[in-house]
Design an enzyme around this catalytic site. Structure first.
Site, PDB file in Angstrom:
ATOM      1  N   SER A 194       3.686   6.838  -6.026  1.00 29.22           N
ATOM      2  CA  SER A 194       2.284   6.598  -5.698  1.00 29.22           C
ATOM      3  C   SER A 194       1.966   7.505  -4.521  1.00 29.22           C
ATOM      4  CB  SER A 194       2.072   5.127  -5.351  1.00 29.22           C
ATOM      5  OG  SER A 194       0.695   4.863  -5.263  1.00 29.22           O
ATOM      6  N   GLU A 195       0.948   8.346  -4.657  1.00 28.25           N
ATOM      7  CA  GLU A 195       0.785   9.445  -3.704  1.00 28.25           C
ATOM      8  C   GLU A 195       0.339   8.985  -2.316  1.00 28.25           C
ATOM      9  OE1 GLU A 195      -0.991   9.175  -6.515  1.00 28.25           O
ATOM     10  OE2 GLU A 195      -3.098   9.755  -6.211  1.00 28.25           O
ATOM     11  N   ASN A 196       0.033   7.695  -2.178  1.00 28.04           N
ATOM     12  CA  ASN A 196      -0.231   7.206  -0.827  1.00 28.04           C
ATOM     13  C   ASN A 196       1.054   6.946  -0.048  1.00 28.04           C
ATOM     14  OD1 ASN A 196      -0.010   5.108  -2.778  1.00 28.04           O
ATOM     15  ND2 ASN A 196      -0.668   3.619  -1.271  1.00 28.04           N
ATOM     16  N   SER A 236       4.532  13.045   0.807  1.00 24.48           N
ATOM     17  CA  SER A 236       4.169  12.668  -0.550  1.00 24.48           C
ATOM     18  C   SER A 236       3.611  13.866  -1.313  1.00 24.48           C
ATOM     19  CB  SER A 236       3.132  11.544  -0.503  1.00 24.48           C
ATOM     20  OG  SER A 236       2.844  11.102  -1.806  1.00 24.48           O
ATOM     21  N   ASN A 296       4.124  10.334 -11.701  1.00 23.37           N
ATOM     22  CA  ASN A 296       2.908   9.922 -11.008  1.00 23.37           C
ATOM     23  C   ASN A 296       1.855   9.576 -12.051  1.00 23.37           C
ATOM     24  OD1 ASN A 296       0.113  10.370  -9.863  1.00 23.37           O
ATOM     25  ND2 ASN A 296       1.339  10.489  -7.996  1.00 23.37           N
TER      26      ASN A 296
END
Lengths: 219, 233, 233, 219
Positions: free
Chosen positions: D46-48, D88, D23
């Site tokens: 991608s943390e979205n 996520s 990340n």
């Protein structure tokens, strides 16, 4: 005359409403699916991960990847969806299932239910029953009024290990329809055709509440 | 990145005596048939198996039971299994029965890095004995802990070389939850495809959770309760 | 079963002054554009909005802010929004900032009937002030409560008349979590199809969570940070 | 000579291993993606809600439904997958992400990090930073060694509100590569080419641990 298991299911089906999401347990509850009124949309949830359970498959069309919580081969209806067991019990726990129908060995006048374990017998496990009874907003128990020995299954207190406490809202037996009073007690709502109030009284060990004339069920 | 292994024997080769395993499936639906067969061949012993059910006498985890490889079962329903019953009554086998939703959510908790969860399932019953109870908004909940498992063994319909998994129908059940929860996750799939062939919007288990993957063979997919209706003519 | 409503205005018609709303989306990606426009038309006020972001000055929740409809924002990042900043500094607007993973998991908790969850996010920071801390296996976690929301408003790519939803790419984000968490869940979709047309294995939000659904129109789908590379010849 | 931001990213890229899930935060960390060694599989999270982030799209091929956590339009690589924000952060919390690289305003010698709030300035929020630093197994901070006023950003204690405590494992600045000692202190591992140990000493306010000769970085 006492209702058949089919008739118990038929009576419970009258509690269904259009748009209801319903979880049906094994045994009599499963039969409720056969009496969903024509034109009414009732979506059956199977807690192994399905919304929109359909009837059993035609012979030769069984799919081993498509079963219900009773491990029976089934089908789906249009608009069905599959999900994992955490989401399945998540929606149960969050109260999204409108109605849960399940069998019981005993129900107490406070709405406690025992349906998973008999001391001294091999215990097979509670499966999803404890999750269902702990969370469902509207729980109907479908069972015979008495056990094979003729003893009442509607008790002041359950004698068997509990599945859940103060959760049952309604009981439909071969003899009667009864609601659980919030302060305790079985409120007699309907009698099976030809079954007398006295017979129900005699076969109900828990507190029975009888107010006014008790109508016969319409089946 | 090399997650693809040749077969079940290679996939499970480092599973050790006394390991804690998670095994996906509901009844005989969606169980890792190839890995179970390999575990029986390997003969690894004293296993703790976290699995919703325990198979039947001659299939699924029942094969491992028959081979006396299981020390303890953690399940919600152990069903019809004569050998299971015999071992349980003789004290050879330990069993911990827990509500199915609690089983599922304790897997989810592990996969989501949550040490414990709250559930109302079992409040007021013997399941609650010795457990912490906490009231939120007038309702009691039990504190239940995330599972820890050395290996999670799951079965998927399709998988790719990056370990992404898609399950079919109700064969999904516990598989994606256990896939997230294992320290090492082993996936057997009916169809193994190159990365890029699966629709990224339809992945049930992202590859990050899967350490080893292989295409299984000779799936029997036994049906436990064949129920059918007759075709009307 | 009749979940389909004609349009956004009908879908939101009973949203009342002072309601707690969840609004899906990450930045301007996957936001319920039609419902936001309808909320602005309706002029409902004193809203609490749970949403990862607060839109930009002239789009997304920014439109509701400009119209002075929002009393409180609960977000993880409020970004670049001059009107937001003005209202905040003048005391017209309350803001509660919470870690993004906590925001997501508090939605999940609501949808899964879990009253609270444990997360390490924010331990040792001002986010932990006044919160219960609990140690599991040597690590500290905060107890965080499930959200309660009167309405969840989400945007999906495809939906069917039973309320089943499929999201596209990263427009998924918070939408499925909020869809599960609302007392009433309203879904706007780009493509509304009859029940049976979506693949039951690829449903992200089962219809049980969705109370109203409609096909939105004129999606602008504004891009917040257009970043590109040049094609080599 | 102090490294450029590109060179900081390049140095951090040398920490990558085949099969890593990574990340990358906004700013210098994003640039690390440009230096993934040829033939090495590194999957960017991608943390979205995406695993398998690819480069920016070609002009005209931007898709508004496909962005990263910095809200930039992006692409995907083969083998990517989308998921919701709970999953996520679930995978982040469960330690499934091998490496997290993020920027910071301050790092303390104990590994505390401050990167979200400056008292007196408009606070935009922590986004996913607190979740990432609380859970990631291996956190590298990418930042300049000093702030625009020339003050050290490597401190005995952070002065700004914290994002997370005792979480940073390694700091790569324009001047040096430093590991955080488990008992506190910045262990000097490498110097930027041509930067002296004395300069690093002068610009490090926290405890600096220097053992033996400190090699120059290989860029």
């Amino acid at each position: 005359m006492a209702l058949t298991k089919e008739q118990i299911a038929q009576r419970i089906a009258r509690e269904l409403k259009d748009g209801y999401y319903v979880n049906l347990g094994i045994g009599i509850p499963t039969l409720v699916a056969n009496y969903i009124p024509e034109g009414m949309d009732v979506i059956l949830q199977s807690e192994n991960g399905l919304l929109g359970m359909g009837p059993f498959p035609f012979e030769g069309e069984e799919d081993p990847d498509l079963i219900n919580a009773g491990k029976q081969t089934i089908t789906t209806i249009p608009g069905s969806s599959f999900f994992d067991s955490a989401m399945s019990f998540g929606m149960i726990r969050a109260g999204k299932v409108d109605l849960t129908v399940l069998g019981a060995m005993e129900v107490s006048e406070k709405g406690d239910i025992a349906n998973w374990k008999i001391p001294g017998k091999m215990v097979k496990g509670m499966g999803g029953a404890m999750d269902l009874v702990a969370s469902a907003r509207y729980i109907i128990v479908a069972m015979l009024h008495t056990n094979p020995k003729g003893e009442s299954k509607l008790l002041p207190e359950c004698t068997l290990p509990l599945t859940g406490v103060r959760c049952v809202k309604k009981v439909v037996t071969d003899l009667a329809v009864l609601d659980i009073h919030p302060d305790g007690g079985f409120i007699l709502r309907e009698r099976a055709p030809g079954v007398s109030t006295d017979e129900i009284k005699a076969k109900t060990a828990g507190k029975l509440i009888i107010e006014g004339d008790i109508p016969e069920m319409e089946i | 990145m090399n997650k693809v292994v040749a077969n079940a024997d290679e996939a499970i080769k480092d599973i050790f005596d006394g390991a804690i395993l998670m095994l996906g499936g509901f009844g005989l639906c969606g169980i890792p048939e190839n890995c179970i067969a390999a575990l029986v061949r390997k003969g690894v012993k004293h296993l703790t198996c976290i699995s919703n059910n325990a198979g039947v006498d001659d299939f699924g985890i029942g094969l491992m039971l028959k081979n006396r490889q299981v020390k303890k079962m953690i399940s919600s329903y152990v069903g019809e299994n004569a050998e299971f019953e015999r071992q349980l009554l003789s004290g050879e086998l330990e069993v911990e029965l827990i509500p199915q939703g609690t089983l599922a959510t304790r897997c989810l908790a592990a996969g989501y890095g949550m040490p414990a969860i709250f559930t109302p399932a079992g409040v007021g019953t013997e399941v609650a004995e010795g457990k912490e109870i906490r009231n939120f908004n007038g309702k009691d909940y039990l504190l239940e802990y995330a599972f820890e498992a050395d290996f999670a063994i799951v079965k998927a319909w399709k998988g790719d070389t990056h370990g992404n998994l898609i399950y079919k129908d109700t064969a999904r059940n516990f598989n994606p939850l256990m896939a997230m929860a294992g320290k090492i996750t082993i996936a057997e799939v009916e169809h193994l495809v190159p990365a890029g062939e699966l629709d990224p919007n339809c992945i049930h288990t992202p590859g990050i959770y899967v350490h080893r993957i292989f295409q299984g063979e000779k799936y029997e997919k036994r049906i436990e309760q064949r129920t059918v209706r007759k075709k009307m003519n």
